[in-house]
Design a protein around this motif. Structure first.
Motif, PDB file in Angstrom:
ATOM      1  N   LEU A 323       0.846  -1.384  -0.196  1.00 17.89           N
ATOM      2  CA  LEU A 323      -0.061  -0.004  -0.008  1.00 17.89           C
ATOM      3  C   LEU A 323       0.883   1.337  -0.056  1.00 17.89           C
ATOM      4  N   THR A 324       1.828   1.231   0.714  1.00 16.39           N
ATOM      5  CA  THR A 324       2.842   2.381   0.728  1.00 16.39           C
ATOM      6  C   THR A 324       3.569   2.624  -0.554  1.00 16.39           C
ATOM      7  N   THR A 325       3.798   1.570  -1.239  1.00 21.05           N
ATOM      8  CA  THR A 325       4.154   1.816  -2.737  1.00 21.05           C
ATOM      9  C   THR A 325       3.373   2.638  -3.627  1.00 21.05           C
ATOM     10  N   CYS A 326       2.083   2.027  -3.691  1.00 14.02           N
ATOM     11  CA  CYS A 326       0.938   2.499  -4.473  1.00 14.02           C
ATOM     12  C   CYS A 326       0.789   4.053  -4.064  1.00 14.02           C
ATOM     13  N   ASN A 327       0.751   4.456  -2.657  1.00 13.37           N
ATOM     14  CA  ASN A 327       0.423   5.668  -2.246  1.00 13.37           C
ATOM     15  C   ASN A 327       1.660   6.760  -2.627  1.00 13.37           C
ATOM     16  N   ALA A 328       2.899   6.265  -2.586  1.00  8.83           N
ATOM     17  CA  ALA A 328       3.857   6.975  -3.062  1.00  8.83           C
ATOM     18  C   ALA A 328       3.896   7.322  -4.408  1.00  8.83           C
ATOM     19  N   ALA A 329       3.483   6.252  -5.495  1.00  7.86           N
ATOM     20  CA  ALA A 329       3.410   6.554  -6.841  1.00  7.86           C
ATOM     21  C   ALA A 329       2.236   7.473  -7.110  1.00  7.86           C
ATOM     22  N   LEU A 330       1.167   7.240  -6.522  1.00 10.13           N
ATOM     23  CA  LEU A 330      -0.016   8.135  -6.678  1.00 10.13           C
ATOM     24  C   LEU A 330       0.160   9.553  -6.309  1.00 10.13           C
ATOM     25  N   SER A 331       1.116   9.814  -5.281  1.00  7.02           N
ATOM     26  CA  SER A 331       1.593  11.080  -4.871  1.00  7.02           C
ATOM     27  C   SER A 331       2.598  11.619  -5.666  1.00  7.02           C
ATOM     28  N   ALA A 332       3.222  10.997  -6.415  1.00 10.68           N
ATOM     29  CA  ALA A 332       4.064  11.606  -7.762  1.00 10.68           C
ATOM     30  C   ALA A 332       3.339  11.687  -8.768  1.00 10.68           C
ATOM     31  N   CYS A 333       1.989  11.162  -9.073  1.00 10.37           N
ATOM     32  CA  CYS A 333       1.228  11.387 -10.279  1.00 10.37           C
ATOM     33  C   CYS A 333       0.543  12.810  -9.960  1.00 10.37           C
ATOM     34  N   GLU A 334       0.289  12.636  -8.595  1.00 10.63           N
ATOM     35  CA  GLU A 334      -0.484  14.155  -8.153  1.00 10.63           C
ATOM     36  C   GLU A 334       0.294  15.338  -8.445  1.00 10.63           C
ATOM     37  N   LYS A 335       1.671  15.180  -7.994  1.00 10.56           N
ATOM     38  CA  LYS A 335       2.511  16.216  -8.089  1.00 10.56           C
ATOM     39  C   LYS A 335       2.706  16.602  -9.432  1.00 10.56           C
ATOM     40  N   GLY A 336       2.940  15.580 -10.400  1.00  9.36           N
ATOM     41  CA  GLY A 336       3.249  15.692 -11.570  1.00  9.36           C
ATOM     42  C   GLY A 336       2.054  15.954 -12.628  1.00  9.36           C
ATOM     43  N   SER A 337       0.674  16.219 -11.914  1.00  7.10           N
ATOM     44  CA  SER A 337      -0.695  16.380 -12.542  1.00  7.10           C
ATOM     45  C   SER A 337      -0.846  15.202 -13.503  1.00  7.10           C
ATOM     46  N   GLN A 338      -0.712  14.072 -13.405  1.00  3.17           N
ATOM     47  CA  GLN A 338      -0.644  13.228 -14.316  1.00  3.17           C
ATOM     48  C   GLN A 338      -2.210  12.162 -13.742  1.00  3.17           C
ATOM     49  N   TRP A 339      -3.153  12.943 -14.101  1.00  2.03           N
ATOM     50  CA  TRP A 339      -4.337  12.285 -13.490  1.00  2.03           C
ATOM     51  C   TRP A 339      -4.924  10.947 -13.957  1.00  2.03           C
ATOM     52  N   GLN A 340      -4.553  10.689 -15.300  1.00  2.00           N
ATOM     53  CA  GLN A 340      -4.812   9.587 -16.076  1.00  2.00           C
ATOM     54  C   GLN A 340      -3.914   8.250 -15.351  1.00  2.00           C
ATOM     55  N   LEU A 341      -2.777   8.627 -15.192  1.00  2.00           N
ATOM     56  CA  LEU A 341      -1.804   7.464 -14.677  1.00  2.00           C
ATOM     57  C   LEU A 341      -2.330   7.181 -13.239  1.00  2.00           C
ATOM     58  N   ALA A 342      -2.799   8.315 -12.476  1.00  2.00           N
ATOM     59  CA  ALA A 342      -3.247   7.908 -11.169  1.00  2.00           C
ATOM     60  C   ALA A 342      -4.539   7.363 -10.953  1.00  2.00           C
ATOM     61  N   LEU A 343      -5.417   7.574 -12.187  1.00  2.76           N
ATOM     62  CA  LEU A 343      -6.462   6.670 -12.169  1.00  2.76           C
ATOM     63  C   LEU A 343      -6.134   5.020 -12.508  1.00  2.76           C
ATOM     64  N   SER A 344      -5.230   5.031 -13.597  1.00  2.00           N
ATOM     65  CA  SER A 344      -4.892   3.705 -14.011  1.00  2.00           C
ATOM     66  C   SER A 344      -4.122   2.809 -12.698  1.00  2.00           C
ATOM     67  N   ILE A 345      -3.445   3.635 -11.681  1.00  2.00           N
ATOM     68  CA  ILE A 345      -2.571   2.829 -10.609  1.00  2.00           C
ATOM     69  C   ILE A 345      -3.750   2.447  -9.592  1.00  2.00           C
TER      70      ILE A 345
END
Length: 821
Positions: A323-345
C-alpha cells in the motif's frame, strides 16, 4: 538511586560542521565540549565480550537475544499481579515516579530476582512495551539499592524503553552512569542509546555516542551503525548518512534502506536511485522498503516518470508492491498532474493485491484537482463510500480545490457545507475554507468571502494569513477599501502578522478607491514594519495618477531604487498614465525609455499610456512613431492603441492620417469600433471635410455595433462647422431611431448651426424640445438662442430668453415664445 534519577549527562549538540560529528573509524579520545555539546564520562575501556548478547533493531523496537542464562527464561512472563500493579502507576500522573511506591510493589519479588535476574528483565521489557520508562528506571534504582544484580541487559532494556517513549535524555543518563555501577557499556547499551537518540532526531548525540563507542574500544556492530544512519535520516542529514554507510564494514538491507530514506527526506532522488542500484552490486537484495523509499524520493523530486519506472520494475526483482508503494506512486502522479496515470494505478491496485485506502483516493482526487478535472474529482469523492472507504478532510479539501480551479464556486460551497452534515466525523478545517474562499474570490463575490471568514471565527476554525489575504484581495477588486482596512487591523488581534501580500492588497484597495492619502500612509507604515513590494508602490502611484498628482507619482517611482525595490512594468505604466492628466508627454516618453534600460519591459499598456499623453497635447507625430514602434516590437496594437493615435491626429488636425489609421484597422484584426469612427469623423469635421464625415457615419450605420451618441455628436459638430444645418437637423432626428438619445452637446451643436444661419424659430424650437426630452439646457444653449434672436432683431424674445437663462438654475422653468409675426 540518586545516580539513576539525576540530571542526564548528555545533551543535544548545537549546530556544528559535519566533520565534527562523523564517527571515526579508529579508536580515539573523546573530548567534552562546552555549552550544548554532548558530554560522556566513563572510567575505562569496556571489557565486555560481545559473545553473550546480541541486539537487533526491528521496526520501532530493540529486540535482545541472549546466549546466557536469561535466554530461556525471558519467555517466562512475569507475575501478572506484579506487572498489573506497576502498569497501574501510569494512572497516578506525577505520582507514578514515586520511588517508595515502586519499592513497595517489588519488595516481595526481589529475593526471587536475586536468583533469577531474567525475571527482572521480563518486567523491564513489559514496562518498555507499555512506554513507562520512568517506572522502569525506578525499578533499576530499587534493584541497585536492594543488592539485586543489574547487568548490561537490564540497562539495555531500560534504555530501549526510553527510546520507545522518546526520552532520549533519560536514555543517555542511564548510559552515562553504567560505569559507576560497575556495568560496562557494550554494543547492546550503546546501540540502544543511539537508537533512542535517532528516534528523537538527535543525530548529533547519536554520532557522538558512536564516536565514543570506538574510543572505548567497543567495536560498533551493524545495528549500531544502522541506528546512527537512522538518526541522520530523521535529522535530515543525508550527507552524514551516506558517509556512515560508506564507512560500514558490512552494510545490510536495513543500512541501505535508512540511507535511501535519508536521501528521500533531503529531496536527493538521484542519490537515492544510485544507492538502490548499489545494493545489487553489493549483493544486498532490496526489499519493498527500499523501493518505497526510492519512489518517495522521486515523488518529492517531482520525477513521476522515475517513480512509475521503479513501480513497474518491482515484479522483475521479485518484490511485491504494498500500500505504501502505491500511495507513493499516486503522490508522484499527483505532483506531476498525471491524473490519467493516477486513475490507472488506482484501478490496477487490486491486481497487485493492494487495497487502496483513503490516502490513495485522496491523492487521486488531488491529481484530478491539479489537472482541472473537477467533474472527475467530484465523481471520485462520491464513489468512496461505494468502495468501502470513508472520506476524510483531505479528500474533501482536494475536491473543493478542484472546484476552485474549475471556477465552480457553487459546488465548492456545497461541499464545504456538506462536510459536517454527512455524519462522517469530517469537519472543515482552515484549508477547506481557504479553497472555498478562493473560489468565490475569482468571481469577485466579496460578500461570500467575508461571510466565510466570519463563519470560520464562529466555528472556531482558526483563519490563517491566506484566509485574510484572500478577503483583502477580493476587497481590492470590489473597491471596498474601508473593509480592507478593517480586515488589516484585525490581524494583530488574532496573532497574525500582515505580510507583503496583505499590505499590497489593502494599499491597492485604497488606491482603486481614490484614497491616495490612505494608500500613501499604508506604504509608509509598511516601510517601517517590513519592506514593501513593487505591487504596493504601483497601487499608490496609480492612485496618485488618478488624482492628477503626477509629481507625487513620479517621486514615488524615483524613490523605489533607494529602498532596494526595482520598479516593474505596473509601476512604470502607472507613472506614465499619471503624466496624461498634466499633458507631460516629455516625461512620459522619458519613462518609456527608462523601462528599456531596466528589467521592466514596455508592453502595449505602456505605449497606449504614452500615446494618450501625446493625444491630449496634439503630438500626433510622436503618437504615430509610438504606434509604429509597437508593430516593430511585435506588441499587440489594440483598439485602444488606434484610438489614442487617432485622437492625437484629431487634436493635430490630421484628418487624412486619422482616415488612414481607420482603414488599416481591419488589417490587424481589430474591427473598427464606434470610438475610432467618432475620432475620424471629428478629425474630418475640424478640417471642414464634412462629406467624408457623412460617409463615415453612413459606413458606421451598416456595422455592428451601431453608431452611438459620440459618433452622432462628432458628425453633427462636423456639419455645424461646415454650415450644413439641414444635415445637422437630419442627424438629430435620426438619433432616436438608432437608439442614441441626443444630449446637451448634440442639441447645442444643432442650435449653433441654426443660429449661424439666423434661423431663430428653429433655434427656439430646439431649446423647447430639450425641455420635452428632459435634457437640461445650459448657458451654451441659451447663448445660441439669444444670438439667433439678436441677429433678426427680436428684442422681446431676447429679453425673455435672458430672464429664463437666469432662472435656469432652478429645477423648473418655462420658455415663453411669442406668436410668429
Amino acid at each position: 538511586m540518586a545516580g539513576v534519577c539525576g540530571a542526564p549527562a548528555w545533551a543535544a549538540t548545537s549546530e556544528a560542521g559535519a566533520d565534527e560529528h562523523r564517527p571515526s573509524r579508529t579508536p580515539g579520545i573523546y573530548k567534552s565540549a562546552v555549552g550544548n555539546s554532548v558530554v560522556f564520562r566513563s572510567c575505562s575501556p569496556s571489557s565486555f565480550a560481545g559473545g553473550r548478547t546480541r541486539i537487533f533493531e526491528g521496526k520501532g523496537s530493540i529486540v535482545i537475544r541472549q546466549d546466557s542464562r536469561q535466554l530461556l527464561s525471558l519467555r517466562d512472563p512475569p507475575s501478572s499481579g506484579l506487572l498489573e500493579r506497576l502498569l497501574a502507576l501510569r494512572n497516578l500522573g506525577p505520582a507514578s515516579g514515586d520511588y517508595r511506591l515502586v519499592q513497595d510493589i517489588l519488595k516481595s519479588e526481589l529475593n526471587l530476582w536475586k536468583e533469577k535476574p531474567q525475571c527482572a528483565t521480563a518486567v523491564l521489557r513489559d514496562l518498555g512495551k507499555n512506554r513507562l520508562p520512568n517506572v522502569a528506571t525506578l525499578v533499576l534504582s530499587v534493584m541497585l539499592d536492594c543488592n539485586v544484580e543489574v547487568d548490561v541487559v537490564h540497562y539495555a532494556v531500560t534504555i530501549n524503553a526510553c527510546a520507545k517513549a522518546g526520552q532520549w535524555q533519560r536514555a543517555l543518563s542511564l548510559l552515562s552512569i553504567m560505569p559507576n555501577m560497575r556495568v560496562m557499556p557494550s554494543q547492546i547499551s550503546y546501540g540502544a542509546a543511539i537508537s533512542a537518540c535517532g528516534k528523537s532526531s538527535q543525530w548529533q548525540a547519536a554520532l557522538q555516542i558512536l564516536s565514543v563507542m570506538q574510543g572505548m574500544l567497543v567495536v560498533p556492530d551493524t545495528i549500531s551503525w544502522n541506528a546512527a544512519i537512522s538518526a541522520c535520516e530523521k535529522g535530515g542529514q543525508w550527507q552524514l548518512a551516506l558517509s556512515i554507510l560508506s564507512g560500514m564494514p558490512d552494510p545490510d538491507d536495513i543500512s541501505y534502506n535508512a540511507a535511501i530514506s535519508a536521501c528521500e527526506k533531503g529531496c536527493q532522488w538521484q542519490m537515492a536511485l544510485r544507492i538502490l542500484s548499489e545494493m545489487h552490486v553489493m549483493r544486498v537484495v532490496p526489499d519493498v522498503i527500499s523501493f518505497n523509499a526510492a519512489i518517495s524520493a522521486c515523488e518529492k523530486g517531482g520525477e513521476w516518470k522515475m517513480a512509475l519506472a521503479l513501480l513497474g520494475g518491482m515484479p522483475a526483482k521479485k518484490v511485491m508492491p504494498d500500500l505504501t508503494t502505491c500511495n507513493a506512486a499516486l503522490s508522484a502522479c499527483e505532483k506531476g498532474s498525471q491524473w490519467q496515470l493516477a486513475l490507472s494505478i488506482l484501478e490496477k491496485a487490486p491486481d497487485m493485491r493492494v487495497q487502496p485506502d483513503v490516502i490513495s483516493h485522496s491523492a487521486t482526487i488531488s491529481a484530478l484537482s491539479k489537472s482541472g478535472q473537477w467533474a472527475l474529482a467530484l465523481s471520485a469523492l462520491r464513489r468512496l463510500p461505494c468502495v468501502g472507504v470513508r472520506p476524510n478532510t483531505i479528500s474533501f479539501n482536494s475536491a473543493i480545490s478542484a472546484c476552485d480551479r474549475g471556477e465552480q464556486w457553487q459546488l465548492a460551497l456545497s461541499l464545504l457545507f456538506q462536510m459536517p452534515q454527512l455524519q462522517l466525523g469530517v469537519l472543515p478545517n482552515t484549508v477547506s475554507y481557504n479553497a472555498a474562499m478562493h473560489a468565490c474570490e475569482k468571481d469577485g463575490l466579496w460578500q461570500l468571502v467575508v461571510t466565510l471568514l466570519s463563519l470560520m471565527l464562529e466555528t472556531r476554525v482558526a483563519p490563517d494569513l491566506i484566509s485574510y489575504n484572500t478577503a483583502l484581495s477580493v476587497c481590492k477588486e470590489a473597491n471596498h477599501w474601508q473593509l480592507a482596512l478593517r480586515l488589516l487591523d484585525q490581524l494583530p488581534s488574532i496573532r497574525l502578522l500582515p505580510n507583503r501580500i496583505s499590505f499590497s492588497a489593502a494599499t491597492s484597495a485604497c488606491g482603486k478607491g481614490g484614497q491616495w492619502h490612505v494608500a500613501l500612509n499604508l506604504l509608509s507604515g509598511q516601510s517601517k514594519t517590513g519592506a514593501p513590494d513593487a505591487s504596493s508602490y504601483s497601487a499608490v502611484i496609480h492612485a496618485c495618477g488618478k488624482r492628477s498628482l503626477w509629481q507625487l507619482a513620479l517621486s514615488l517611482l524615483s524613490d523605489m531604487p533607494g529602498v532596494r525595490i526595482l520598479p516593474n512594468d505596473f509601476c512604470y505604466n502607472a507613472a506614465i498614465s499619471s503624466c496624461e492628466n498634466g499633458g507631460w508627454w516629455e516625461v512620459a516618453l522619458s519613462l518609456l525609455d527608462d523601462m528599456s534600460e531596466t528589467r521592466a519591459t514596455p508592453d502595449d499598456i505602456s505605449y497606449n499610456a504614452a500615446m494618450a499623453t501625446c493625444s491630449k497635447t496634439g503630438q500626433w507625430q510622436l503618437a504615430m512613431i509610438l504606434l509604429k514602434t509597437m508593430s516593430q516590437r511585435k506588441l499587440r496594437r489594440s483598439e485602444m492603441s488606434f484610438s489614442e493615435a487617432m485622437g492625437a491626429c484629431e487634436t493635430g488636425h490630421q484628418w487624412q492620417l486619422a482616415l488612414s489609421l481607420l482603414s488599416n484597422m481591419p488589417q490587424i484584426r481589430a474591427l473598427g469600433h464606434e470610438i475610432h469612427f467618432s475620432a475620424a469623423i471629428s478629425a474630418c469635421g475640424k478640417e471642414g471635410q464634412w462629406p467624408l464625415a457623412l460617409r463615415l457615419l453612413g459606413s458606421l450605420t451598416e456595422m455592428t455595433p451601431a453608431p452611438n451618441r459620440i459618433s452622432f455628436s462628432a458628425a453633427i459638430s462636423a456639419f455645424e462647422r461646415a454650415r450644413q444645418w439641414q444635415l445637422v437637423l437630419g442627424m438629430l432626428n435620426k438619433m432616436p431611431h438608432m437608439r442614441a438619445a441626443p444630449n446637451d452637446i448634440t442639441y447645442n451643436a444643432a442650435m449653433s448651426a441654426c443660429e449661424r444661419e439666423g434661423l431663430w424659430q428653429l433655434t427656439l424650437a430646439l431649446l423647447l424640445h430639450m425641455d420635452v426630452a428632459h435634457v437640461r439646457s445650459d448657458a451654451t444653449s441659451f447663448s445660441a438662442a439669444i444670438g439667433a434672436c439678436e441677429k433678426v432683431g427680436r428684442l422681446e424674445q431676447t429679453l425673455r430668453l435672458l430672464h429664463n437663462m437666469q432662472a435656469a438654475t432652478d429645477s423648473d422653468w418655462e420658455i415663453c415664445l411669442l406668436d410668429d409675426p
